[in-house]
Scaffold this motif. Sequence first.
Motif, PDB file in Angstrom:
ATOM      1  N   TYR A  82       0.782  -1.225  -0.071  1.00  0.00           N
ATOM      2  CA  TYR A  82       0.069  -0.027  -0.111  1.00  0.00           C
ATOM      3  C   TYR A  82       0.895   1.304   0.141  1.00  0.00           C
ATOM      4  CZ  TYR A  82      -4.710  -2.169   0.364  1.00  0.00           C
ATOM      5  OH  TYR A  82      -5.684  -2.618   0.094  1.00  0.00           O
ATOM      6  N   ALA A  85      -0.339   4.208   2.144  1.00  0.00           N
ATOM      7  CA  ALA A  85      -1.820   4.635   2.433  1.00  0.00           C
ATOM      8  C   ALA A  85      -2.195   4.242   3.745  1.00  0.00           C
ATOM      9  CB  ALA A  85      -2.438   3.662   1.392  1.00  0.00           C
ATOM     10  N   LEU A 140     -10.026   1.337   2.423  1.00  0.00           N
ATOM     11  CA  LEU A 140      -8.969   1.967   1.560  1.00  0.00           C
ATOM     12  C   LEU A 140      -8.948   1.054   0.278  1.00  0.00           C
ATOM     13  CD1 LEU A 140      -6.151   2.105   4.257  1.00  0.00           C
ATOM     14  CD2 LEU A 140      -7.547   3.875   3.559  1.00  0.00           C
ATOM     15  N   PRO A 143      -3.893  -0.464  -3.909  1.00  0.00           N
ATOM     16  CA  PRO A 143      -3.104   0.355  -4.864  1.00  0.00           C
ATOM     17  C   PRO A 143      -3.027  -0.503  -6.180  1.00  0.00           C
ATOM     18  CG  PRO A 143      -1.877  -1.085  -3.376  1.00  0.00           C
ATOM     19  CD  PRO A 143      -3.232  -1.113  -3.076  1.00  0.00           C
TER      20      PRO A 143
END
Length: 313
Positions: A82, A85, A140, A143
């Motif tokens: 990530y 993030a 979230l 990616p």
Amino acid sequence: MQIIDPRTGMPIRAASSTPHTETGAAPASSASPFIVDIDMHNFQQVVLEGSMQGAVMLVSWMPGHPDCAPLMQSLEKIANEYQGAFTLARLNIEEQQQIAMQLRVQQVPDVKLIVQGQMYGQFQGSQPEHKLREWLGQFLEAPESAEGDLKGLAEAALAAGDTATAQALYQQWIEAAPEDPAPRIGLASVLVATHALEDAEQVLASLSEEDQATPDARAVKARLTFARQAPTPEEIAALGDADDLTSRTQRALRAIADGQYDDGLESLLSVMKADRTHDDGAARKLLIQVFEALGNDHPLTLQYRRRMFALLY
């Protein structure tokens, strides 16, 4: 927000005269900038203040606990994927008992996702990696770069004939995106290329009916179908320079089985053009089989069916 010592009612603070030492090494040390070990010195900065800037995943763990090490390994892998993030904050509850008491950690592993000082999600106990990804995906966005890199590398390896590397990369992509049908279709393609036909069939069968109906999946299924009929590479080599219509048909069948659709379909059309009745119309029958396997809307079906009809009528 402050962490309050339940015994004194006063905020917990590290003694300024005590030098800072690493008191709680995680199950696996990490030099990653996205993974931090938590103690009284940095809890407020990393977890409370840090969550005002971005998401913080606070994982409470204990050395020797059978569920902690595998979970931590998965979380560290995801945190690095990530790329910032979220911050993975690791709390060793044996070493940081005051913080664990304030957080009311009752069992480990305990995972909390904190954003803007508020807890957005929590779970206790071990979870397989794909479940962790599903849980985190509620909060979230995953990616794209990691999956994109794996996809490009796997396709490049397969195009170069490096099937072992391609298979390993598709397996890694499946682990990273277990709900995505694309890496499973790619893996099935590799398995067909290596003549592991039963394994390829099982991978395709694991897809949903909707995913099996996609053009990419149907193309691999077509290759699987024709791989069972096609002459082996050794049999093709034995044909040598033979250019009779039967040899051209056999080479076309092998090309289709290897995923070289344009070459194979062009060869079948050339056989039809030379003699569309050869071998009881074998070339035309094979073309129709390919069209049915790929599906009516596949670009190759549309292109070559039109050309086949032009030869017939």
